[in-house]
Design a protein around this motif. Structure first.
Motif, short mmCIF file in Angstrom:
data_model
loop_
_atom_site.label_atom_id
_atom_site.label_comp_id
_atom_site.label_asym_id
_atom_site.label_seq_id
_atom_site.Cartn_x
_atom_site.Cartn_y
_atom_site.Cartn_z
N GLY A 45 0.76 -1.41 -0.24
CA GLY A 45 -0.12 0.32 -0.15
C GLY A 45 1.07 1.54 0.18
N ARG A 46 0.35 2.21 1.01
CA ARG A 46 1.02 3.44 0.66
C ARG A 46 1.08 4.05 1.70
N LEU A 47 2.14 4.96 2.32
CA LEU A 47 1.94 5.54 4.18
C LEU A 47 2.57 6.55 3.26
N LEU A 48 0.98 7.65 3.90
CA LEU A 48 1.71 9.10 3.96
C LEU A 48 2.38 10.08 4.86
N ILE A 49 3.46 10.74 4.67
CA ILE A 49 3.96 10.30 5.78
C ILE A 49 5.00 11.92 5.86
N ASP A 50 5.41 13.47 6.23
CA ASP A 50 5.83 14.77 5.66
C ASP A 50 5.27 15.09 4.18
N GLN A 51 4.16 15.27 4.41
CA GLN A 51 3.76 15.54 2.63
C GLN A 51 4.31 14.90 1.70
N ARG A 52 4.57 13.52 2.08
CA ARG A 52 5.31 12.94 0.72
C ARG A 52 4.49 11.70 1.14
N SER A 53 4.04 10.57 -0.29
CA SER A 53 3.53 9.42 -0.42
C SER A 53 4.98 8.19 -0.54
N LEU A 54 4.90 7.37 0.13
CA LEU A 54 5.60 6.00 0.05
C LEU A 54 5.16 4.66 -0.77
N ASP A 55 5.62 4.13 -0.52
CA ASP A 55 5.10 2.97 -1.00
C ASP A 55 5.67 1.89 -0.01
N ILE A 56 4.90 0.68 0.76
CA ILE A 56 4.94 -0.07 1.60
C ILE A 56 4.49 -1.43 1.15
N ARG A 57 5.73 -2.40 1.48
CA ARG A 57 5.28 -3.81 0.74
C ARG A 57 5.34 -4.34 2.65
N SER A 58 5.28 -6.04 1.94
CA SER A 58 5.99 -7.07 3.18
C SER A 58 7.91 -6.69 3.29
N GLY A 59 7.93 -7.03 4.17
CA GLY A 59 9.47 -6.54 4.12
C GLY A 59 9.35 -5.08 4.68
N THR A 60 8.95 -3.89 5.06
CA THR A 60 9.43 -2.74 5.28
C THR A 60 9.40 -2.16 6.19
N LEU A 61 9.51 -1.47 7.40
CA LEU A 61 10.22 -1.07 8.34
C LEU A 61 10.03 0.33 8.15
N CYS A 62 8.65 0.80 9.46
CA CYS A 62 9.11 2.36 8.93
C CYS A 62 8.90 2.68 9.99
N LEU A 63 9.26 3.79 10.34
CA LEU A 63 9.73 4.75 11.63
C LEU A 63 9.06 5.65 11.71
N PHE A 64 8.26 5.73 13.07
CA PHE A 64 7.54 7.14 13.09
C PHE A 64 7.27 7.53 14.85
N GLN A 65 8.58 8.78 14.17
CA GLN A 65 8.31 9.48 15.48
C GLN A 65 7.65 10.83 16.44
N PRO A 66 8.21 10.83 17.29
CA PRO A 66 7.39 11.29 18.34
C PRO A 66 6.16 12.52 17.67
#
Length: 293
Positions: free
Chosen positions: A48-69
């Motif tokens: 799918g997709r991750l919307l973060i910091d006004q950007r759109s990034l692809d996510i898929r199996s094997g993805t590690l996401c980092l979300f700051q406070p």
């Protein structure tokens, strides 16, 4: 709808969840939201997709996401009869565990950069189930640790130190950098960037529409269609995020904070904050101070 924190990190400064699965029957729904703490999420299955910091990034199996406070983000997995969404994550309050790193200066510096600095990549892939980071996460298992449980808190700190060592190596590997999508959300990203510049002011849909040379109706429609959230929901989440930052890092009054985030009517600010957080700004500040004594 709670847009900030589904976990009470003042009471439980550490939580880990293993292989949480969302399928078509679960009707997965996520709006733009943020956490008080740092979140590391690994995707076992899904895309799918991750919307973060006004950007759109692809996510898929094997993805590690980092979300700051307090970092606004929204995951949009593609869930259907053929695809499910399976993830494991750890969520923790950085200030609680920072003292455990004081004797490790290099790792302590990395920890501060990870939680509060400017990250080059909010997602990393491909990692793979066989990676030591994933093995360590799965081996620790499910946990929810109370602030006063000193022994369990120390166990969590030891676990986090192990994760941090592996994460530092991952972030220095250029092969792990994310692949940016072909920006299907280009217009919506422009809207988020505009809000970032103007969220402290009274919101005028007409001004945003004029900036983008679009009709107000089309602006609202495109944002809703692309992100799954309304402009007003996103704007509220952004304002509450900043209010949380100011409540925990400044001595400004509640009224002053409300004004500085574009919610000048104190009563309305308190109602909006309580709707998002489940407590008033004053209660949130008191609880934060109590947990960080």
């Amino acid at each position: 709808m709670n847009r900030i924190e589904l976990f009470d990190l003042n009471t439980y400064p550490f939580s880990s969840v293993i292989r949480r699965t969302s399928e078509l029957c679960d009707s997965f729904k996520e709006t733009f939201h943020a956490h008080q703490g740092m979140e590391l999420q690994f995707i076992h299955e899904g895309k799918g997709r991750l919307l973060i910091d006004q950007r759109s990034l692809d996510i898929r199996s094997g993805t590690l996401c980092l979300f700051q406070p307090f970092q606004l983000h929204r995951l949009q997995p593609e869930i259907n009869e053929y695809n499910r969404y399976v993830r494991s994550f750890v969520l923790f309050e950085p200030t609680v565990f920072e003292p455990y790193l004081q004797s490790l200066p290099l790792l302590h510096s990395f920890y501060k950069q990870l939680c509060h600095g400017s990250l080059q990549a909010p997602i990393l892939h491909p990692i793979g189930e066989e990676h030591e980071f994933v093995k360590t996460l799965l081996a620790f298992g499910e946990a929810r640790i109370e602030a006063g449980a000193e022994q369990h808190r120390e166990d969590a700190a030891t676990f986090l130190i192990s994760l941090l060592r592996q994460l530092r190596a991952l972030l220095s590997d250029p092969k792990r950098l994310p692949l940016v999508s072909p920006r299907p959300a280009h217009r919506a990203e422009q809207m988020m960037q505009w809000i970032e510049q103007h969220y402290t002011e009274a919101f005028r849909l007409a001004a945003l529409a004029e900036e983008l040379h679009m009709s107000p109706y089309y602006v609202s429609h495109i944002f809703q269609e692309t992100t799954g959230s309304s402009l007003s929901e996103y704007l509220k989440a952004r304002r509450i995020r900043q209010a949380c930052v100011l409540l925990t890092s400044s001595e400004q009054s509640v009224t002053e904070i409300g004004e500085s985030v574009g919610l000048g009517n104190t009563s309305y600010f308190c109602r909006t904050f309580k709707d998002a957080k489940g407590q008033t700004p004053h209660q949130y500040r008191l609880q934060w101070k109590k947990s960080n004594v």
